[in-house]
Motif scaffolding. Structure first.
Motif, PDB file in Angstrom:
ATOM      1  N   VAL A 111      76.669  23.023  25.824  1.00  0.00           N
ATOM      2  CA  VAL A 111      76.999  23.002  24.641  1.00  0.00           C
ATOM      3  C   VAL A 111      78.159  23.827  24.840  1.00  0.00           C
ATOM      4  O   VAL A 111      79.879  23.138  23.983  1.00  0.00           O
ATOM      5  N   LEU A 112      77.928  25.317  24.875  1.00  0.00           N
ATOM      6  CA  LEU A 112      79.306  25.644  24.880  1.00  0.00           C
ATOM      7  C   LEU A 112      80.691  25.049  25.869  1.00  0.00           C
ATOM      8  O   LEU A 112      82.099  24.558  25.423  1.00  0.00           O
ATOM      9  N   ASN A 113      80.347  25.420  27.018  1.00  0.00           N
ATOM     10  CA  ASN A 113      81.275  24.064  28.133  1.00  0.00           C
ATOM     11  C   ASN A 113      82.134  22.797  26.757  1.00  0.00           C
ATOM     12  O   ASN A 113      83.049  22.624  27.578  1.00  0.00           O
TER      13      ASN A 113
ATOM     14  N   ARG B 195      86.800  32.093  29.159  1.00  0.00           N
ATOM     15  CA  ARG B 195      85.648  31.318  29.060  1.00  0.00           C
ATOM     16  C   ARG B 195      84.685  31.090  30.366  1.00  0.00           C
ATOM     17  O   ARG B 195      83.506  31.063  29.341  1.00  0.00           O
TER      18      ARG B 195
ATOM     19  N   VAL C  10      72.582  26.401  25.487  1.00  0.00           N
ATOM     20  CA  VAL C  10      73.614  26.733  25.378  1.00  0.00           C
ATOM     21  C   VAL C  10      75.115  26.601  25.951  1.00  0.00           C
ATOM     22  O   VAL C  10      75.885  26.362  25.437  1.00  0.00           O
ATOM     23  N   GLY C  11      74.214  26.645  27.350  1.00  0.00           N
ATOM     24  CA  GLY C  11      75.470  26.647  28.186  1.00  0.00           C
ATOM     25  C   GLY C  11      76.321  25.333  28.597  1.00  0.00           C
ATOM     26  O   GLY C  11      77.260  24.952  28.337  1.00  0.00           O
TER      27      GLY C  11
ATOM     28  N   VAL D 267      82.965  34.541  29.171  1.00  0.00           N
ATOM     29  CA  VAL D 267      82.298  34.202  28.070  1.00  0.00           C
ATOM     30  C   VAL D 267      80.731  32.769  28.757  1.00  0.00           C
ATOM     31  O   VAL D 267      79.546  33.562  28.537  1.00  0.00           O
ATOM     32  N   LEU D 268      80.977  32.366  29.383  1.00  0.00           N
ATOM     33  CA  LEU D 268      79.663  31.225  29.789  1.00  0.00           C
ATOM     34  C   LEU D 268      79.206  31.817  30.323  1.00  0.00           C
ATOM     35  O   LEU D 268      77.478  31.995  30.611  1.00  0.00           O
TER      36      LEU D 268
ATOM     37  N   VAL E 291      76.921  34.861  27.979  1.00  0.00           N
ATOM     38  CA  VAL E 291      75.891  34.496  27.105  1.00  0.00           C
ATOM     39  C   VAL E 291      74.890  33.564  27.870  1.00  0.00           C
ATOM     40  O   VAL E 291      73.571  34.070  27.887  1.00  0.00           O
TER      41      VAL E 291
ATOM     42  N   ILE F  49      82.065  22.932  23.865  1.00  0.00           N
ATOM     43  CA  ILE F  49      83.310  22.715  23.361  1.00  0.00           C
ATOM     44  C   ILE F  49      84.131  23.079  23.878  1.00  0.00           C
ATOM     45  O   ILE F  49      85.100  23.004  23.070  1.00  0.00           O
ATOM     46  N   PHE F  50      84.159  23.832  24.850  1.00  0.00           N
ATOM     47  CA  PHE F  50      85.637  24.498  25.158  1.00  0.00           C
ATOM     48  C   PHE F  50      85.967  22.991  25.883  1.00  0.00           C
ATOM     49  O   PHE F  50      87.583  22.808  25.861  1.00  0.00           O
TER      50      PHE F  50
END
Length: 391
Positions: free
Chosen positions: A374-376, A337, A371-372, A340-341, A344, A378-379
């Motif tokens: 939102v991804l975080n 993770r 984006v960072g 990925v963070l 991206v 989601i995780f």
């Protein structure tokens, strides 16, 4: 003076009157000190975080539009102050962990690299060798000050580099004292006024998230140095309100958003002088300097290659500070993770990727931050529902 060289670069790069920034740096600092009950030894200077999004806005909509974003940034800090007063500050680190903020700070430095290269004369096909020589000399002298010298030169590397580079430019006929000598001793700083722009608000607000986390870090380190828990007294909400009111005022009259400076922390650690009265005095000096026509003209006359030389190292340092944030937080990039963070965010930030939102386009640091986050989230949601994946 340790903040002077860095803070004047922001208005120079944005193409506005540096005297305006000095004036509202000083006023903003006094506002901050008063709201914080003179308990936080800090000086508010121009934030480099806002340079990249500001340049995007100014290029298409003008500086007045950027000011709308600055005002929105100040309002953002007032809102966050209220939320933290009611609900505490734990949610900030949850939504904006070090892995996200470290990557975003790195993007800020990397995103400004083309600007530094352009000012340094290194971006064209047929560079002017004299121009490049001045920029590289300025860069080298600044590096030497940062790494080899002690005392004043080590504390003031940016200002020292500007003075050295300008001196070389004068000796080689690229700088003249005549405009400074002809300038009046007293002049009124230029005022600029906001022009409504939803685009500017959308682009600037992500930068505010970065400075929010930056403020948390500065407060924590400053408290450790002076031996006080600043989160309890005067409290984080007061500091956020001070920063927010300062940025709103700056936005209404044409200055850039203010922020606490890491250079300020270095001076505290070296001098062991923690008196807030000294920072108040520095703010008064900044206000006085802003009304000195010769100072304003002298700043405007700094040769472009000199600005380029110090920008090369300064923007590189910003990127390196982002990497340092990742290292200090012990971010393990073998963790899927985290990898990925970081990956991206970096690619989104430097690739020129853009999303059209109708009233505005998101790109660069702003898009990378979104984006960072939102991804975080989601995780975090995946962890909450029991889907752990790569741990």
């Amino acid at each position: 003076m340790c903040l002077f060289g860095a803070t004047i670069l922001v208005p120079i790069l944005l193409g506005i009157d540096p005297a305006t920034t000095l004036l509202f740096n000083g006023i903003g600092t006094l506002i901050f000190l008063v709201i914080c009950q003179w308990k936080v030894p800090a000086y508010l200077g121009s934030s480099f975080v806002y340079i990249a999004p500001s340049l995007m806005i100014i290029g298409s909509y003008g500086y007045g539009a950027a000011l709308t974003g600055y005002i929105a940034s100040g309002v953002f800090f007032l809102i966050v102050a209220l939320i933290i007063y009611r609900a505490g500050s734990g949610w900030v680190r949850l939504i904006f962990p070090d892995v996200v903020m470290g990557s975003v700070v790195t993007i800020i430095g990397l995103g400004l690299a083309p600007t530094a290269a352009r000012y340094a004369g290194l971006a064209g096909d047929n560079p002017d060798l004299h121009y490049v020589a001045i920029s590289l000399f300025t860069l080298l002298f600044t590096i030497i000050c940062m790494t080899l010298f002690r005392g004043v030169l080590k504390i003031l590397p940016i200002l020292s580099g500007i003075v050295a580079g300008t001196t070389l430019a004068a000796l080689t006929g690229s700088f003249s004292l005549e405009p400074i000598l002809n300038a009046p001793w007293f002049s009124i700083p230029t005022l600029y006024f906001p022009v409504w722009s939803a685009h500017a608000i959308i682009i600037i607000i992500p930068a505010s998230f970065v400075t929010l986390v930056e403020l948390f870090g500065h407060v924590q380190v400053t408290g450790t140095i002076i031996g006080k828990d600043l989160f309890k007294e005067p409290g984080l909400p007061r500091m956020l309100i001070g920063k927010g009111v300062s940025s709103i005022l700056s936005g209404f009259f044409g200055a850039t958003p203010n922020t606490t400076y890491s250079e300020n922390i270095g001076v505290l650690a070296i001098t062991r002088v923690f008196s807030t009265a000294i920072f108040g005095g520095a703010a008064v000096l900044a206000i006085l300097f802003s009304f000195c026509g010769k100072v304003s003209v002298a700043i405007r006359c700094i040769p472009e290659p000199v600005i380029g030389g110090v920008s090369l190292i300064l923007f590189g340092v910003i990127a390196a500070q982002g990497i340092q944030m990742l290292l200090n937080a012990g971010i393990d990039l073998s963790h899927g993770r985290n990898m990925v963070l970081v990956s991206v965010i970096l690619i989104i930030g430097v690739s020129g990727t853009m999303i059209d939102l109708g009233p505005a386009n998101l790109e660069g640091m702003s898009l990378a931050t979104l984006v960072g986050v939102v991804l975080n989230l989601i995780f975090l949601i995946a962890d909450k529902i029991g889907f752990h994946g790569d741990t």
